[in-house]
Design a protein around this motif. Sequence first.
Motif, PDB file in Angstrom:
ATOM      1  N   ARG A  28       0.840  -1.196   0.000  1.00 26.24           N
ATOM      2  CA  ARG A  28       0.000   0.000   0.000  1.00 26.24           C
ATOM      3  C   ARG A  28       0.875   1.245   0.000  1.00 26.24           C
ATOM      4  NH1 ARG A  28      -4.323   0.509   4.737  1.00 26.24           N
ATOM      5  NH2 ARG A  28      -5.158  -1.336   3.693  1.00 26.24           N
ATOM      6  N   THR A  29       0.501   2.234  -0.803  1.00 26.37           N
ATOM      7  CA  THR A  29       1.215   3.506  -0.861  1.00 26.37           C
ATOM      8  C   THR A  29       0.197   4.636  -0.835  1.00 26.37           C
ATOM      9  OG1 THR A  29       2.975   2.517  -2.195  1.00 26.37           O
ATOM     10  CG2 THR A  29       2.846   4.915  -2.166  1.00 26.37           C
ATOM     11  N   LEU A  30       0.474   5.658  -0.034  1.00 29.30           N
ATOM     12  CA  LEU A  30      -0.404   6.821   0.057  1.00 29.30           C
ATOM     13  C   LEU A  30       0.284   8.016  -0.587  1.00 29.30           C
ATOM     14  CD1 LEU A  30      -2.863   8.356   1.187  1.00 29.30           C
ATOM     15  CD2 LEU A  30      -1.602   8.633   3.329  1.00 29.30           C
ATOM     16  N   ILE A  31      -0.352   8.583  -1.600  1.00 25.39           N
ATOM     17  CA  ILE A  31       0.142   9.811  -2.231  1.00 25.39           C
ATOM     18  C   ILE A  31      -0.642  10.954  -1.611  1.00 25.39           C
ATOM     19  CG2 ILE A  31       0.485  11.045  -4.390  1.00 25.39           C
ATOM     20  CD1 ILE A  31       0.395   8.326  -5.800  1.00 25.39           C
ATOM     21  N   HIS A  32       0.050  11.769  -0.835  1.00 27.28           N
ATOM     22  CA  HIS A  32      -0.629  12.733   0.029  1.00 27.28           C
ATOM     23  C   HIS A  32      -0.247  14.154  -0.362  1.00 27.28           C
ATOM     24  CE1 HIS A  32      -1.016  15.071   3.868  1.00 27.28           C
ATOM     25  NE2 HIS A  32      -2.211  14.527   3.790  1.00 27.28           N
ATOM     26  N   GLY A  33      -1.214  15.044  -0.306  1.00 31.50           N
ATOM     27  CA  GLY A  33      -0.944  16.456  -0.535  1.00 31.50           C
ATOM     28  C   GLY A  33      -2.159  17.165  -1.075  1.00 31.50           C
ATOM     29  N   LYS A  34      -2.261  18.435  -0.821  1.00 32.30           N
ATOM     30  CA  LYS A  34      -3.377  19.227  -1.315  1.00 32.30           C
ATOM     31  C   LYS A  34      -3.181  19.639  -2.768  1.00 32.30           C
ATOM     32  CE  LYS A  34      -4.593  20.935   3.250  1.00 32.30           C
ATOM     33  NZ  LYS A  34      -4.839  22.110   4.102  1.00 32.30           N
ATOM     34  N   ASN A  35      -2.064  19.238  -3.317  1.00 27.69           N
ATOM     35  CA  ASN A  35      -1.746  19.510  -4.721  1.00 27.69           C
ATOM     36  C   ASN A  35      -2.487  18.496  -5.581  1.00 27.69           C
ATOM     37  OD1 ASN A  35      -0.619  19.700  -7.240  1.00 27.69           O
ATOM     38  ND2 ASN A  35       1.443  19.131  -6.596  1.00 27.69           N
ATOM     39  N   HIS A  36      -3.760  18.737  -5.883  1.00 26.58           N
ATOM     40  CA  HIS A  36      -4.593  17.762  -6.594  1.00 26.58           C
ATOM     41  C   HIS A  36      -4.057  17.474  -7.996  1.00 26.58           C
ATOM     42  CE1 HIS A  36      -7.883  17.466  -3.690  1.00 26.58           C
ATOM     43  NE2 HIS A  36      -7.631  18.740  -3.433  1.00 26.58           N
ATOM     44  N   THR A  37      -3.591  18.510  -8.692  1.00 23.49           N
ATOM     45  CA  THR A  37      -3.126  18.332 -10.070  1.00 23.49           C
ATOM     46  C   THR A  37      -1.944  17.374 -10.125  1.00 23.49           C
ATOM     47  OG1 THR A  37      -3.872  20.547 -10.639  1.00 23.49           O
ATOM     48  CG2 THR A  37      -2.292  19.515 -12.117  1.00 23.49           C
ATOM     49  N   GLY A  38      -0.936  17.615  -9.253  1.00 22.67           N
ATOM     50  CA  GLY A  38       0.245  16.762  -9.261  1.00 22.67           C
ATOM     51  C   GLY A  38      -0.068  15.348  -8.831  1.00 22.67           C
ATOM     52  N   ALA A 522      -6.010  14.089  -0.334  1.00 16.88           N
ATOM     53  CA  ALA A 522      -5.640  15.437   0.089  1.00 16.88           C
ATOM     54  C   ALA A 522      -5.499  15.489   1.600  1.00 16.88           C
ATOM     55  CB  ALA A 522      -6.678  16.445  -0.384  1.00 16.88           C
ATOM     56  N   GLU A 523      -6.367  14.718   2.298  1.00 15.02           N
ATOM     57  CA  GLU A 523      -6.332  14.636   3.758  1.00 15.02           C
ATOM     58  C   GLU A 523      -6.603  13.189   4.182  1.00 15.02           C
ATOM     59  OE1 GLU A 523      -5.573  16.953   5.849  1.00 15.02           O
ATOM     60  OE2 GLU A 523      -5.644  18.756   4.588  1.00 15.02           O
ATOM     61  N   THR A 524      -5.987  12.757   5.286  1.00 13.94           N
ATOM     62  CA  THR A 524      -6.229  11.408   5.812  1.00 13.94           C
ATOM     63  C   THR A 524      -7.319  11.403   6.869  1.00 13.94           C
ATOM     64  OG1 THR A 524      -4.546  11.645   7.525  1.00 13.94           O
ATOM     65  CG2 THR A 524      -3.828  10.768   5.396  1.00 13.94           C
ATOM     66  N   TYR A 525      -7.693  12.582   7.361  1.00 14.69           N
ATOM     67  CA  TYR A 525      -8.741  12.718   8.373  1.00 14.69           C
ATOM     68  C   TYR A 525      -8.478  11.839   9.605  1.00 14.69           C
ATOM     69  CZ  TYR A 525     -11.069  15.185   4.628  1.00 14.69           C
ATOM     70  OH  TYR A 525     -11.353  16.075   3.623  1.00 14.69           O
ATOM     71  N   GLY A 526      -7.205  11.768   9.967  1.00 17.61           N
ATOM     72  CA  GLY A 526      -6.836  11.071  11.191  1.00 17.61           C
ATOM     73  C   GLY A 526      -6.744   9.568  11.069  1.00 17.61           C
ATOM     74  N   GLU A 527      -7.041   9.007   9.897  1.00 21.50           N
ATOM     75  CA  GLU A 527      -6.975   7.556   9.716  1.00 21.50           C
ATOM     76  C   GLU A 527      -5.518   7.137   9.491  1.00 21.50           C
ATOM     77  OE1 GLU A 527      -8.587   3.721   9.522  1.00 21.50           O
ATOM     78  OE2 GLU A 527      -9.635   5.606   9.950  1.00 21.50           O
ATOM     79  N   ASP A 528      -5.068   6.137  10.249  1.00 16.85           N
ATOM     80  CA  ASP A 528      -3.704   5.624  10.101  1.00 16.85           C
ATOM     81  C   ASP A 528      -3.710   4.491   9.084  1.00 16.85           C
ATOM     82  OD1 ASP A 528      -1.118   4.843  10.283  1.00 16.85           O
ATOM     83  OD2 ASP A 528      -1.252   4.063  12.335  1.00 16.85           O
ATOM     84  N   PHE A 529      -3.211   4.744   7.891  1.00 20.78           N
ATOM     85  CA  PHE A 529      -3.203   3.728   6.835  1.00 20.78           C
ATOM     86  C   PHE A 529      -1.990   2.801   6.937  1.00 20.78           C
ATOM     87  CE2 PHE A 529      -6.104   6.838   5.047  1.00 20.78           C
ATOM     88  CZ  PHE A 529      -7.082   6.036   4.490  1.00 20.78           C
ATOM     89  N   ASN A 530      -1.074   3.106   7.855  1.00 19.58           N
ATOM     90  CA  ASN A 530       0.053   2.221   8.133  1.00 19.58           C
ATOM     91  C   ASN A 530       0.758   1.802   6.843  1.00 19.58           C
ATOM     92  OD1 ASN A 530       1.824   0.661   9.637  1.00 19.58           O
ATOM     93  ND2 ASN A 530       0.520  -1.155   9.534  1.00 19.58           N
ATOM     94  N   CYS A 531       1.193   2.797   6.071  1.00 14.72           N
ATOM     95  CA  CYS A 531       1.805   2.486   4.765  1.00 14.72           C
ATOM     96  C   CYS A 531       2.826   3.559   4.410  1.00 14.72           C
ATOM     97  CB  CYS A 531       0.728   2.410   3.690  1.00 14.72           C
ATOM     98  SG  CYS A 531      -0.075   3.987   3.356  1.00 14.72           S
ATOM     99  N   LYS A 532       3.504   3.325   3.315  1.00 17.81           N
ATOM    100  CA  LYS A 532       4.445   4.312   2.795  1.00 17.81           C
ATOM    101  C   LYS A 532       3.680   5.550   2.336  1.00 17.81           C
ATOM    102  CE  LYS A 532       8.003   5.021  -0.716  1.00 17.81           C
ATOM    103  NZ  LYS A 532       8.836   4.399  -1.763  1.00 17.81           N
ATOM    104  N   VAL A 533       4.203   6.734   2.659  1.00 14.98           N
ATOM    105  CA  VAL A 533       3.548   7.989   2.294  1.00 14.98           C
ATOM    106  C   VAL A 533       4.456   8.782   1.362  1.00 14.98           C
ATOM    107  CG1 VAL A 533       2.560  10.154   3.114  1.00 14.98           C
ATOM    108  CG2 VAL A 533       2.275   8.066   4.465  1.00 14.98           C
ATOM    109  N   ILE A 534       3.915   9.176   0.216  1.00 11.29           N
ATOM    110  CA  ILE A 534       4.616  10.063  -0.710  1.00 11.29           C
ATOM    111  C   ILE A 534       3.924  11.417  -0.616  1.00 11.29           C
ATOM    112  CG2 ILE A 534       5.199  10.521  -3.114  1.00 11.29           C
ATOM    113  CD1 ILE A 534       4.991   7.440  -3.523  1.00 11.29           C
ATOM    114  N   GLU A 535       4.614  12.391  -0.065  1.00  2.03           N
ATOM    115  CA  GLU A 535       3.994  13.697   0.151  1.00  2.03           C
ATOM    116  C   GLU A 535       4.447  14.670  -0.928  1.00  2.03           C
ATOM    117  OE1 GLU A 535       3.119  16.865   3.760  1.00  2.03           O
ATOM    118  OE2 GLU A 535       4.436  15.144   4.081  1.00  2.03           O
TER     119      GLU A 535
END
Length: 564
Positions: A28-38, A522-535
């Motif tokens: 599992r990988t989480l791509i995180h950020g408010k940068n929706h376009t990227g 864009a937001e995790t809303y406090g949920e811990d996805f326990n995975c690699k995060v790409i910010e």
Amino acid sequence: MKNLYISEIQLLSQKEKKAKKVLFDRKRTLIHGKNHTGKSSLIKSIYWALGAEPLFNQKFKNTNVSAFLKFEIDGTKYSILRDGKLFGFYNENGDLVKKFTSVTNELGPYLGELFNFQPLFQNQKSEFIVPPPAYLFLPYYVDQDSSWSKSWESFKQLQQIKDYRNQSIYYHSGIRPNEYFTTKKEIQEFIQIIEETDKEKKLTSKILSEVKEKLAQTNFNIDVDSFKAEIVELLTESQNLLAKEEKLKNKLHDLYHLQASFEAQINIVKQAILESNKDLKFASDDLPEIVGCPTCGAEYENSFAERFEIARDERRSKDLLLELMKDVQLVNAQIENEKASLSSVTAEVSRINEILAEKKGDLKLKDIIDNAGKNQVKTIFSERYAELNEILISNAREKEKLEKKLKAFESKERKSEILDFYTSRMSSFLKKLDIHSLITDDYKALTTKIESKETGSSRPRALIAYYFTFFHLMKKYSSSTYCPIIIDSPNQQDQDVEHIDKIMSFINHNQPSNSQMILGLAETYGEDFNCKVIELKEKYSLLQKSEYEDVADEMILKQQELWF
């Protein structure tokens, strides 16, 4: 079932001298950020590299990005490079195995075999084809642009397949697996053989009846004058074939000349691309911003505009090179066709010459026919009739076996099992996502458009339940390679706090086992996805200047290998 895992993607824009390199976790990988376009552009690039066509942001399209994707199937590593309309496929040793210029006709069938994705869908020309890669990835991709309002619409150009939605649903659900389509194709081949054999059998029967009737009325004799006329006819046909043979040789000569011309043009364009590449590198790396003329002393600006024009010249040259490569393929195909025609004509000339050689021994041939007697012709047609009858019987038996096999795929028991699994999971997932307004009749059909059953903030949650039901359904029943699940921006229609928490928790805890998931949030809303995060931190920009050199070192070499 095979499993596909995405391990890495590299994106390169030589136009802007920016790049991006992302490593993905196997689970599992989480791509995180408010940068929706990227965020969305990064996700879409995965599919774009594999020949699918997501809906890209115009700004991203204008950067002329090339993509290099690394992945593995059950431990075997592969990679694919896409540069414009040209694809290169590499094996686990990094060797270039094959190049492709067409997704539908070349890349699609190749990946179809690799991913065990080989249904036969009808296109708009009513031709049965192995569909392009987009139809494999379609149920695994929840796109932020369209998937939250319509199901099974994550890519562009899907209408090239007739009734693509229902065909895809029946295939991916396992109701019509690969074997269904293979069996159906085999049945159609036997039907064609039976129809052609039956036509020949009826014609043979008619001729045999006429021969029996005529032979019962008269003796079998040879008319020498008619025999001579036949020789003249054969000689005339031989001359015509020789003329046709000469014409084909001349046409082949012209095609070989055209082939050499195109190859010469390709070498010129390749050299031009190399020179443009060198010019761009020299202008970017070695020249100062102001360049003085050593002869007249005048000064010229080495600006981005000048370097951009050099880059544009290289892209035009690449497009021209691609067209020339297609022209060479077309000429090569014409050469092969003409060679086949020439071979056929030459064989026919030889056959006529052999017949003429026999007919020159006039009396000898006449004696052979006389000795055979009147029953010889009847025997020939009788034997052929019996042979055709045997062909019909054997092919009918094989067709019957395959029809029984096909019925097994369409059996009520199998279909009922799949539907029961579907409705059970759907019902459970709807409850987990706080959807209580739908009853079983609303979604009992696999092809139900669930988006038409709910409105407002309930619709995205109903769609999530539907998508995850299919994720689990495919894991249990699908016959093709299981692909990574990619979900982009699940917070849709202004969900309240309670429901967005349910959505995040549901996604976190209902991923199918042994699958890979890539989430764009864009937001995790406090949920811990326990995975690699790409910010992604830089607003509205996915590609970075700081990553250019690292990515360019590998990708530019691959691009040169692909084009030259």
